[in-house]
Design a protein around this motif. Structure first.
Motif, PDB file in Angstrom:
ATOM      1  N   LEU A  48    -101.761 143.785  20.820  1.00 49.70           N
ATOM      2  CA  LEU A  48    -102.858 144.462  19.871  1.00 49.70           C
ATOM      3  C   LEU A  48    -102.659 143.009  19.515  1.00 49.70           C
ATOM      4  O   LEU A  48    -101.959 142.013  18.605  1.00 49.70           O
ATOM      5  N   ILE A  49    -103.545 143.079  18.694  1.00 51.95           N
ATOM      6  CA  ILE A  49    -104.530 141.336  18.267  1.00 51.95           C
ATOM      7  C   ILE A  49    -105.675 142.724  17.047  1.00 51.95           C
ATOM      8  O   ILE A  49    -106.183 143.286  17.334  1.00 51.95           O
ATOM      9  N   ILE A  50    -104.907 141.924  15.575  1.00 49.63           N
ATOM     10  CA  ILE A  50    -105.393 142.519  14.275  1.00 49.63           C
ATOM     11  C   ILE A  50    -106.009 141.757  13.594  1.00 49.63           C
ATOM     12  O   ILE A  50    -105.796 140.273  14.049  1.00 49.63           O
ATOM     13  N   MET A  51    -107.739 141.816  14.143  1.00 48.88           N
ATOM     14  CA  MET A  51    -107.707 139.559  13.213  1.00 48.88           C
ATOM     15  C   MET A  51    -109.137 139.641  12.981  1.00 48.88           C
ATOM     16  O   MET A  51    -109.783 140.683  12.700  1.00 48.88           O
ATOM     17  N   ASP A  52    -109.701 139.069  11.782  1.00 44.91           N
ATOM     18  CA  ASP A  52    -110.626 138.657  11.098  1.00 44.91           C
ATOM     19  C   ASP A  52    -111.807 138.051  11.366  1.00 44.91           C
ATOM     20  O   ASP A  52    -111.660 137.472  12.852  1.00 44.91           O
ATOM     21  N   LEU A  53    -112.806 138.158  11.352  1.00 42.71           N
ATOM     22  CA  LEU A  53    -113.792 137.195  11.989  1.00 42.71           C
ATOM     23  C   LEU A  53    -114.552 136.270  10.577  1.00 42.71           C
ATOM     24  O   LEU A  53    -114.568 134.409  11.778  1.00 42.71           O
ATOM     25  N   MET A  54    -114.041 136.149  10.145  1.00 43.35           N
ATOM     26  CA  MET A  54    -114.368 134.670   8.598  1.00 43.35           C
ATOM     27  C   MET A  54    -112.916 133.321   9.362  1.00 43.35           C
ATOM     28  O   MET A  54    -112.352 134.059   8.768  1.00 43.35           O
ATOM     29  N   LEU A  55    -113.339 133.169  10.220  1.00 39.56           N
ATOM     30  CA  LEU A  55    -111.426 132.174   9.964  1.00 39.56           C
ATOM     31  C   LEU A  55    -112.098 130.581  10.616  1.00 39.56           C
ATOM     32  O   LEU A  55    -113.435 130.361  11.051  1.00 39.56           O
ATOM     33  N   PRO A  56    -111.296 129.943   9.670  1.00 39.30           N
ATOM     34  CA  PRO A  56    -111.367 128.792  10.163  1.00 39.30           C
ATOM     35  C   PRO A  56    -111.067 127.991  11.171  1.00 39.30           C
ATOM     36  O   PRO A  56    -110.198 128.960  12.145  1.00 39.30           O
ATOM     37  N   GLY A  57    -111.811 126.856  11.457  1.00 41.99           N
ATOM     38  CA  GLY A  57    -111.110 126.470  12.805  1.00 41.99           C
ATOM     39  C   GLY A  57    -112.084 127.604  14.315  1.00 41.99           C
ATOM     40  O   GLY A  57    -113.529 126.920  13.699  1.00 41.99           O
ATOM     41  N   ILE A  58    -111.400 127.326  14.685  1.00 38.09           N
ATOM     42  CA  ILE A  58    -112.539 128.455  16.022  1.00 38.09           C
ATOM     43  C   ILE A  58    -113.615 129.660  15.125  1.00 38.09           C
ATOM     44  O   ILE A  58    -112.087 130.230  14.603  1.00 38.09           O
ATOM     45  N   SER A  59    -114.284 130.259  15.092  1.00 35.74           N
ATOM     46  CA  SER A  59    -114.469 131.549  14.262  1.00 35.74           C
ATOM     47  C   SER A  59    -113.873 132.196  15.265  1.00 35.74           C
ATOM     48  O   SER A  59    -113.678 132.482  16.409  1.00 35.74           O
ATOM     49  N   GLY A  60    -114.231 133.577  14.748  1.00 30.44           N
ATOM     50  CA  GLY A  60    -114.090 134.792  15.036  1.00 30.44           C
ATOM     51  C   GLY A  60    -114.487 135.068  16.315  1.00 30.44           C
ATOM     52  O   GLY A  60    -113.839 135.600  17.413  1.00 30.44           O
ATOM     53  N   GLU A  61    -116.203 134.849  16.158  1.00 33.75           N
ATOM     54  CA  GLU A  61    -116.998 135.522  17.341  1.00 33.75           C
ATOM     55  C   GLU A  61    -116.387 134.771  18.905  1.00 33.75           C
ATOM     56  O   GLU A  61    -116.382 135.044  19.966  1.00 33.75           O
ATOM     57  N   GLU A  62    -115.721 133.364  18.380  1.00 35.24           N
ATOM     58  CA  GLU A  62    -115.093 132.140  19.483  1.00 35.24           C
ATOM     59  C   GLU A  62    -114.254 132.832  20.158  1.00 35.24           C
ATOM     60  O   GLU A  62    -113.722 132.757  20.792  1.00 35.24           O
ATOM     61  N   LEU A  63    -113.157 133.078  18.924  1.00 35.62           N
ATOM     62  CA  LEU A  63    -111.988 133.360  19.684  1.00 35.62           C
ATOM     63  C   LEU A  63    -112.339 134.972  20.257  1.00 35.62           C
ATOM     64  O   LEU A  63    -111.079 134.964  21.296  1.00 35.62           O
ATOM     65  N   LEU A  64    -112.733 135.737  19.644  1.00 38.68           N
ATOM     66  CA  LEU A  64    -112.879 137.234  20.572  1.00 38.68           C
ATOM     67  C   LEU A  64    -113.476 137.048  21.972  1.00 38.68           C
ATOM     68  O   LEU A  64    -113.082 137.570  22.997  1.00 38.68           O
ATOM     69  N   THR A  65    -114.081 136.302  22.339  1.00 43.45           N
ATOM     70  CA  THR A  65    -114.642 135.023  23.526  1.00 43.45           C
ATOM     71  C   THR A  65    -113.752 134.864  24.480  1.00 43.45           C
ATOM     72  O   THR A  65    -113.595 135.720  25.425  1.00 43.45           O
ATOM     73  N   HIS A  66    -113.267 133.936  24.003  1.00 41.42           N
ATOM     74  CA  HIS A  66    -112.042 133.713  24.323  1.00 41.42           C
ATOM     75  C   HIS A  66    -110.393 134.590  24.606  1.00 41.42           C
ATOM     76  O   HIS A  66    -110.488 134.654  25.896  1.00 41.42           O
ATOM     77  N   ILE A  67    -110.296 135.474  24.574  1.00 42.00           N
ATOM     78  CA  ILE A  67    -109.473 136.525  24.614  1.00 42.00           C
ATOM     79  C   ILE A  67    -110.204 137.384  25.610  1.00 42.00           C
ATOM     80  O   ILE A  67    -109.377 137.684  25.993  1.00 42.00           O
ATOM     81  N   ARG A  68    -111.157 137.627  25.310  1.00 45.83           N
ATOM     82  CA  ARG A  68    -111.763 138.579  26.799  1.00 45.83           C
ATOM     83  C   ARG A  68    -111.668 137.764  28.118  1.00 45.83           C
ATOM     84  O   ARG A  68    -111.665 138.551  28.905  1.00 45.83           O
ATOM     85  N   GLN A  69    -111.999 136.821  27.813  1.00 44.27           N
ATOM     86  CA  GLN A  69    -111.927 135.456  29.716  1.00 44.27           C
ATOM     87  C   GLN A  69    -110.277 135.972  29.941  1.00 44.27           C
ATOM     88  O   GLN A  69    -110.332 135.232  30.858  1.00 44.27           O
ATOM     89  N   ILE A  70    -109.275 135.827  28.935  1.00 42.88           N
ATOM     90  CA  ILE A  70    -108.108 135.502  29.750  1.00 42.88           C
ATOM     91  C   ILE A  70    -107.315 136.821  29.481  1.00 42.88           C
ATOM     92  O   ILE A  70    -106.390 137.143  29.775  1.00 42.88           O
ATOM     93  N   SER A  71    -107.862 137.819  29.229  1.00 45.21           N
ATOM     94  CA  SER A  71    -107.116 139.351  28.725  1.00 45.21           C
ATOM     95  C   SER A  71    -107.785 140.689  28.672  1.00 45.21           C
ATOM     96  O   SER A  71    -108.691 140.322  27.888  1.00 45.21           O
ATOM     97  N   THR A  72    -107.487 141.540  29.024  1.00 44.61           N
ATOM     98  CA  THR A  72    -107.461 143.217  28.305  1.00 44.61           C
ATOM     99  C   THR A  72    -106.463 143.361  26.877  1.00 44.61           C
ATOM    100  O   THR A  72    -106.660 145.169  26.854  1.00 44.61           O
TER     101      THR A  72
END
Length: 227
Positions: A48-72
Motif C-alpha cells: 500500500l502507498i499513502i501519499m501527499d500530492l504536494m511533494l518536492p522533487g517529482i510531483s505527486g501527480e507524476e509519481l502517481l503516473t509512474h506508479i501506475r506504469q509499473i504496479s497495481t
C-alpha cells in the motif's frame, strides 16, 4: 506483515502516520519527496502507498503516473483539495482512494485496511503469468527456459532466477540486496561478489547471441535493471 510506503514531505504528518500504522502491526517506510519515493519503489515491494500530492522533487501527480506504469499496488492520496472535480481527477489518474486533510486516525486505518484487503483478494485470484518477453528475449518460468529469437540461452539455476526477476519487472532497479533476497532468500553480504559474477555471466551469454546490444543495465550506486 504488510509493507506500507508513506510519501509525505511534512515530517510531523509523516511520523504521525508511521506511528499510527506501526501500532497496528504494519511495516512502514517513510519518503519525504517524490524523488525519494520513486527510489524506494525501485528497490522494494509495497502492499500500500499513502501519499501527499504536494511533494518536492517529482510531483505527486507524476509519481502517481509512474506508479501506475509499473504496479497495481493500491494508492491512497492525501489532499487538501475538497472540490469534487479534484477528487474525480485523482481517481481517474490512478488513485484507489483519497482522504482530505486533516484526517482522523480511525478513518485512515479503516481505509488502509480496506485497500489491503482488496489487494490481497485480487492478488490471490490473479492467474500467475509465467511467460515474459523483453526485446527478443523470452523467459518461460514454468518450462524454465530462456530463448533469444530461436536460440536457447543456457543458464544456471541462479542465472535464470536473476534474469527472470529482472525481465518480470523491467522498469524496476534491483539492488544487490533485493536480488539476493529474491533469489537466495537471504541477506546480501556487501563484500560478496556473487551478484556481479552472475550478472557478468548472463551478459556474456546474451552477448554471444546479440553482440553489443544491451539487455541488462547497471544503475551505478543502486543496482541493476533491464536496459
Amino acid at each position: 506483515m504488510e509493507k506500507i510506503l508513506i510519501v509525505e514531505d511534512d515530517n510531523d504528518i509523516n511520523q504521525l502516520l508511521s506511528k499510527i500504522l506501526k501500532k497496528q502491526g504494519y511495516d512502514t517506510t517513510s519518503a519525504y519527496s517524490g524523488t525519494e519515493a520513486r527510489l524506494c519503489l525501485s528497490m522494494g515491494h509495497y502492499d500500500l502507498i499513502i501519499m501527499d500530492l504536494m511533494l518536492p522533487g517529482i510531483s505527486g501527480e507524476e509519481l502517481l503516473t509512474h506508479i501506475r506504469q509499473i504496479s497495481t499496488v493500491p494508492v491512497i492520496v492525501l489532499t487538501a483539495k475538497t472540490a469534487l472535480d479534484d477528487k474525480v481527477h485523482l481517481l481517474k489518474a490512478g488513485a484507489d482512494d483519497y482522504m482530505t486533510k486533516p484526517f482522523a486516525r480511525d478513518e485512515i486505518l479503516a481505509r488502509a485496511e480496506a485497500q489491503l484487503r482488496r489487494y490481497k483478494t485480487y492478488s490471490a485470484v490473479t492467474v500467475q503469468e509465467t511467460v515474459f518477453q523483453y526485446k527478443d528475449l523470452i523467459i518461460d518460468g514454468e518450462a524454465r527456459s530462456a530463448v533469444i529469437g530461436q536460440i536457447p540461452l543456457h543458464l544456471t539455476i541462479y542465472e535464470f532466477e536473476i534474469l527472470q526477476l529482472l525481465v518480470k519487472n523491467p522498469s524496476r532497479v534491483f539492488s544487490k540486496n533485493a536480488i539476493y533476497q529474491e533469489v537466495w532468500h537471504g541477506n546480501y553480504l556487501g563484500e560478496d561478489n556473487t551478484i556481479n559474477v552472475h550478472i557478468s555471466n548472463i551478459r556474456s551469454k546474451i552477448g554471444k547471441i546479440c553482440g553489443d546490444e544491451e539487455y541488462i543495465k547497471t544503475v551505478w550506486g543502486i543496482g541493476f535493471k533491464m536496459a
